[in-house]
Design an enzyme around this catalytic site. Structure first.
Site, PDB file in Angstrom:
ATOM      1  N   SER A 118      13.949   3.219 -16.272  1.00 38.94           N
ATOM      2  CA  SER A 118      14.514   3.248 -14.991  1.00 38.94           C
ATOM      3  C   SER A 118      15.149   1.884 -14.811  1.00 38.94           C
ATOM      4  O   SER A 118      15.051   1.060 -15.667  1.00 38.94           O
ATOM      5  CB  SER A 118      13.306   3.343 -14.149  1.00 38.94           C
ATOM      6  OG  SER A 118      12.632   2.247 -14.175  1.00 38.94           O
ATOM      7  N   LYS A 119      15.709   1.982 -13.373  1.00 36.21           N
ATOM      8  CA  LYS A 119      16.491   0.649 -13.087  1.00 36.21           C
ATOM      9  C   LYS A 119      15.780  -0.554 -13.350  1.00 36.21           C
ATOM     10  O   LYS A 119      15.849  -1.611 -13.922  1.00 36.21           O
ATOM     11  CB  LYS A 119      16.950   0.638 -11.714  1.00 36.21           C
ATOM     12  CG  LYS A 119      18.183   0.487 -11.375  1.00 36.21           C
ATOM     13  CD  LYS A 119      19.126   0.692 -10.303  1.00 36.21           C
ATOM     14  CE  LYS A 119      20.358  -0.176 -10.266  1.00 36.21           C
ATOM     15  NZ  LYS A 119      21.331   0.394 -10.140  1.00 36.21           N
TER      16      LYS A 119
END
Ligand code: GLU
Length: 489
Positions: free
Chosen positions: A250-251
């Site tokens: 994920s980010k």
């Protein structure tokens, strides 16, 4: 001849996952003496981010991935931008309709929404129910004159579709679970499925190398190839990249834009090396790999199907390795550039080159990311030490009185070193003499001196820092720290 492609959608900055795909496709082409093609898949016009085209080029160029054909360089199969190739997709769709392999679908968005809602309520798998599949061709042609329509591909309803994936081996899809997908949208744009099959064929692509998220689309593509009478490309679906928590990257766990890594001071050699080993390896032991080695040794057969874990610590380690490989000249240039950019405006420009030149070798041993450079050199500029909390000083010493004692001894010893004798060796000898004066080991009192001189218990090595600062500034900082320590007592 092997021809691979990277086919990003210009819908935002390329993330590390996209770029890993580009690296593998590039390396497969280079290692087999083939060609690497760049194609922009911009059929989803609502999601376009025009600036991302430049960011795609910049990302590839930064890593040194060169392409033989593409939107900017052209090539025998131009144009390489899907929105400029619409007639090709429309032709394929018309042929499929004429041969009874696809049909016009007149269902409105409202009807499709209602259908999906019903399916969800009845806990049925979502998918087109086939209502327009049976409209007789003459009626379909007549309605097409006045009604908007999409073109749906007729997926087989029985049997299985088998993908022979280069990474995963045979993957079997039950046709009963597939539905008739839209190949051409009502605005005349193709969907990804039709466009990818038409273009990979027209461009002579031999290997479609892409992320695992596309594997569920493979049966659609295989059936399209068959219906159009074309031989499919080979397929390689690359493993997912997971964060350290073993969840999809994920980010927060590192899946940010590639160019953010550049801006934080990762070197392209490190990034390429790191990403190349996410799902692929040369052998059981090789950790360090240059672009040239990758371009000669890559084989898709050594890509593993199980997910790769993005380990930021490993990336830092690799970056540190490549930092230490740089020539002293190149490294000094890097230090100057990052310091000019990162030091506060209060430090006079141009920066004192002698300070940077003296600090550069010290930093080269210590820095993992180039973004650390400004903070590491900052204390070497300015007359005073950077702001620090006096508690740092006294706690390290074991109380204000102890700090004053250490600082007094240091001032006395260093004051004896003359201006003309102020070298690293001389200040080291003076500081080491404090072991005897204070009856303490160096490591017991060195933190006090670090804080006094650099404003922080760590930084560039103490003796070097004292030498770089020079006699006057070094003594001034020690005296100022002593005054603060005493004040706290
Ligand atoms: N346009 C797709 C993407 O953005 C490419 C998928 C493929 O390589 O076939 O990932």
């Amino acid at each position: 001849m092997v021809r691979t492609r990277f086919a990003p959608s210009p819908t935002g900055d390329p993330h590390v996952g996209n770029v890993r795909t580009a690296i593998f496709a590039w390396a497969q082409a280079r290692a087999s003496g083939g060609q690497f093609i760049l194609r922009l898949e911009d059929t989803d016009q609502n999601r376009l981010v025009p600036e991302s085209v430049e960011r795609i080029y910049d990302s590839l160029r930064w890593l040194g991935l060169d392409w033989d054909e593409g939107p900017d360089v052209g090539g025998p199969h131009a144009p390489y931008v899907q929105s400029e190739r619409l007639p090709l997709y429309q032709e394929a769709a018309s042929r499929l309709i004429a041969e009874g392999k696809a049909y016009r679908c007149f269902c409105t968005a409202e009807r499709l929404d209602a259908m999906r809602a019903q399916q969800a309520a009845a806990k049925q798998p979502p998918g087109y129910d086939g209502r327009c599949r049976t409209i007789p061709p003459a009626e379909s042609a007549a309605r097409a004159m006045s009604e908007p329509f999409t073109v749906r591909f007729k997926m087989k309803r029985e049997g299985q579709t088998v993908l022979h994936d280069l990474v995963r081996g045979a993957v079997v899809f039950e046709n009963a679970l597939q539905d008739d997908f839209v190949a051409l949208k009502s605005d005349g744009f193709p969907t990804y499925h039709l466009a990818v099959v038409v273009d990979d064929t027209a461009m002579g692509i031999t290997h479609a190398i892409r992320g695992e998220e596309w594997i569920s689309s493979a049966p659609k593509h295989l059936q399209l190839y068959e219906a159009l009478g074309w031989a499919p490309t080979a397929f390689a679906h690359l493993p997912l990249i997971l964060g350290p928590d073993h969840k999809k990257l994920s980010k927060r766990s590192g899946d940010t834009a590639l160019l953010d890594y550049r801006d934080r001071g990762y070197l392209p050699e490190a990034m390429l090396n790191f990403l190349a080993l996410l799902g692929w390896s040369l052998d059981e032991k090789t950790n360090l790999l240059s672009r040239e080695e990758l371009a000669s040794a890559f084989t898709i057969e050594r890509v593993v199907p199980n997910p790769a874990v993005f380990d930021a610590g490993r990336l830092d380690w690799l970056n540190g390795h490549y930092v230490r490989q740089m020539s002293p000249e190149a490294w000094l240039e890097t230090v100057v550039a990052w310091a000019e950019r990162g030091l506060p405006p209060s430090v006079p420009r141009p920066l004192d080159h002698a300070v940077l030149a003296a600090a550069a070798p010290l930093l080269q041993e210590r820095v993992a990311r180039l973004e650390e450079i400004p903070a590491m050199v900052a204390p070497l500029f300015g007359f005073q030490a950077p702001e620090f909390d006096a508690a740092l000083l006294t706690e390290r010493a074991g109380g204000p009185a102890a700090a004053v004692r250490v600082l007094d001894a240091a001032i006395l010893a260093l004051d004896r070193v003359g201006e003309g004798d102020w070298t690293r060796e001389a200040v080291e000898a003076a500081v080491r003499s404090l072991e005897e004066t204070l009856g303490q080991k160096l490591r017991k009192f060195v933190a006090v001196l670090y804080v006094a001189v650099l404003g922080s218990p760590q930084g560039t090595p103490l003796f070097d820092s004292l030498a770089i600062l020079g006699r006057e500034r070094a003594l001034e900082r020690l005296r100022a720290a002593r005054a603060r320590a005493e004040h706290r007592g």
